[in-house]
Design an enzyme around this catalytic site. Structure first.
Site, PDB file in Angstrom:
ATOM      1  CE  LYS A   1     -22.300 -41.082  34.603  1.00  0.00           C
ATOM      2  NZ  LYS A   1     -23.408 -40.626  33.725  1.00  0.00           N
TER       3      LYS A   1
ATOM      4  CG  ASP B   1     -24.849 -43.212  31.490  1.00  0.00           C
ATOM      5  OD1 ASP B   1     -25.005 -43.131  30.252  1.00  0.00           O
ATOM      6  OD2 ASP B   1     -24.964 -42.228  32.256  1.00  0.00           O
TER       7      ASP B   1
ATOM      8  CD  GLU C   1     -28.617 -43.593  31.563  1.00  0.00           C
ATOM      9  OE1 GLU C   1     -28.286 -42.389  31.704  1.00  0.00           O
ATOM     10  OE2 GLU C   1     -29.022 -44.312  32.511  1.00  0.00           O
TER      11      GLU C   1
ATOM     12  CG  ASP D   1     -30.015 -39.564  30.751  1.00  0.00           C
ATOM     13  OD1 ASP D   1     -30.926 -38.788  31.064  1.00  0.00           O
ATOM     14  OD2 ASP D   1     -28.891 -39.522  31.261  1.00  0.00           O
TER      15      ASP D   1
ATOM     16  CE  LYS E   1     -29.857 -37.834  34.077  1.00  0.00           C
ATOM     17  NZ  LYS E   1     -28.619 -37.483  33.342  1.00  0.00           N
TER      18      LYS E   1
ATOM     19  CD  GLN F   1     -29.072 -32.260  34.437  1.00  0.00           C
ATOM     20  OE1 GLN F   1     -29.750 -33.075  33.848  1.00  0.00           O
ATOM     21  NE2 GLN F   1     -29.246 -30.966  34.295  1.00  0.00           N
TER      22      GLN F   1
END
Length: 367
Positions: free
Chosen positions: A162, A191, A217, A242, A266, A294
Site C-alpha cells: 500500500k 497500490d 494499481e 481496481d 474482486k 476486500q
C-alpha cells in the site's frame, strides 16, 4: 431449488493489526453473513465486507437493502434463474457488495444442491492459487518484518504494498527496503488507493524504476481523466484499475480510454456472475488480471479462491487471499490454511464452507 428465505446477519470480529491505506483503515471486520435458504432445505452462504470509503456501503445499509429490497424480489426464484435475479437486483442502483454476497450465496446453494463444487461449476481449471499478501502502511522495518514472517510461515512470495502517502518518499523507501531485504525472487507491486496526484505517482514510479515491480494499481483518482491517461502513458508496468472498474462497462471505459492496462477482479463486489463477465471481457481484450481482496474474512477468501481457481487467467497470478490472517478469529469451523504460498479450495459441494455455530452466536450483532 426455489429460494425461500434470505438472511443478512451482521457480525464483528476485531483485527489483531489494523490495515491502513490511502483511502482509510480497518480495525474491525464489521461484515454481514448472507444465507440463502431453499425449499429443498439447502442453505448457501457468503460474506459481505462493506467498504464505505470505496463503495458507500455500511454494515447497516447492506442488512437493510438485503432484508427490505432484495429478499422480497428474489424469494420464489429458482437457483437457476440468475439472470432474472440480477435483473431484479439491477432495479436498485449501487449496493455492489450486497448484490455480490447474495449472488455468491445463490451459487453456493446451487453447488450444494447439485453436489458439485462452485469452482467446477464456474470452470474447474485448478484447485488452488498462489497467494499474495497485502502490506498496509507502517514503518519500513515493520513492513519488512511482516513480509518476512509471511514468507517464513506461509511460503508467500508475492506482496502488494500500500502506497499513497505524502511525501512520496515515505512509500518509495518502504518498497526499496522490501526489495533489498527480501531479494529478487519476491514479487512486489504497489497500490495507491487513489492517494497521489498523477505527477506524484509518476515521480514515485521513477524512483522505483529499478525495483522490478509487477504492477501499479490505482495510484491517482480515476476522475482525474487527463492526468490518469498521462500517467498510464508514463508507467512501464501494467496499470491496474481496481475500484474504478467494478463492472464490465467500467473496464471497457478505463481500458479503451487509456486509463488502465490491467484489471483487478474482486468477487466481494461483483459476485461470481458479474465477475465472470469481467473475466471474459479481460480475456477477450488480452488484459492482465489479478484477483483482489476486500480485506475479507475466511469465508470471503474462500469465495475468492473458488472463483480464481476456476479460470486459467485468474489463476496465473498470485491472488490477494491472505489478509484474514490479521483477524483475531473467524466464523469457519475449520480454519483456512496457506501452505507453501498456496490456498487450496475446499473439497465438497458448493464452497465447502461450514460455519461454527458457536462463533456465529458469539460475534453476531443482531441478538
Amino acid at each position: 431449488m426455489k429460494i425461500t428465505q434470505v438472511e443478512a446477519i451482521p457480525f464483528a470480529i476485531p483485527y489483531r493489526k489494523p490495515l491502513r491505506f490511502a483511502s482509510g483503515e480497518v480495525h474491525t471486520a464489521e461484515h454481514v453473513l448472507v444465507r440463502v435458504h431453499t425449499d429443498d432445505g439447502i442453505v448457501g452462504v457468503a460474506e459481505a465486507p462493506p467498504r464505505p470509503f470505496t463503495y458507500g456501503e455500511t454494515q447497516a445499509s447492506i442488512v437493510a437493502v438485503l432484508e427490505q429490497l432484495f429478499a422480497p424480489q428474489v424469494v420464489g426464484l429458482s437457483l437457476l434463474e440468475r439472470e432474472e435475479l440480477h435483473a431484479r437486483l439491477g432495479r436498485t442502483v449501487g449496493n455492489p457488495v450486497a448484490k455480490a454476497a447474495l449472488d455468491m450465496a445463490v451459487w453456493d446453494a446451487l453447488g450444494r444442491t447439485l453436489d458439485v463444487g462452485v469452482t467446477e461449476l464456474l470452470g474447474g481449471y485448478t484447485d488452488r492459487m498462489r497467494v499474495c499478501h497485502m502490506l498496509g502502511f507502517d514503518e519500513p522495518a515493520a513492513m519488512v518484518d511482516e513480509a518476512q514472517r509471511m514468507r517464513d510461515t506461509h511460503g508467500i512470495t508475492t506482496f502488494k504494498v500500500k502506497v499513497g502517502r505524502r511525501p512520496v518518499a515515505l512509500d518509495t523507501a518502504v518498497v526499496r527496503a522490501l526489495r533489498e531485504n527480501l531479494g529478487e525472487d519476491v514479487e512486489l507491486y504497489v497500490d495507491g488507493n487513489r492517494g497521489w496526484t498523477a505527477s506524484e505517482s509518476a515521480r514515485a514510479m521513477r524512483e522505483m524504476a529499478d525495483l522490478g515491480l509487477l504492477f501499479a494499481e490505482e495510484l491517482c483518482p480515476a476522475d482525474d481523466v487527463l492526468g490518469r491517461r498521462w500517467l498510464v502513458s508514463q508507467v512501464d508496468v501494467p496499470f491496474i484499475a481496481d475500484e474504478s472498474a467494478v463492472t464490465a462497462a467500467d473496464v471497457t471505459r478505463e481500458v479503451l480510454g487509456g486509463s488502465a492496462t490491467a484489471i483487478s477482479i474482486k468477487v466481494a463486489r461483483t459476485g461470481f456472475t458479474h465477475s465472470q463477465r469481467v473475466h471474459h471481457l479481460a480475456e477477450g481484450l488480452g488484459l492482465e488480471v489479478v484477483l483482489g481482496n476486500q480485506i475479507d474474512g475466511q469465508l470471503g477468501s474462500l469465495c475468492s479462491v473458488a472463483f480464481g481457481a476456476a479460470f486459467r487467467l485468474t489463476s496465473r497470478r498470485a491472488g490477494e487471499l491472505s489478509n484474514f490472517l490479521d483477524l483475531s478469529d473467524d466464523l469457519l469451523a475449520e480454519p483456512l490454511e496457506i501452505t507453501d504460498g498456496e490456498l487450496v479450495i475446499r473439497p465438497g459441494a458448493g464452497l465447502g464452507a461450514e460455519l461454527d455455530p458457536g462463533k456465529l452466536a458469539h460475534y453476531r450483532q443482531d441478538q
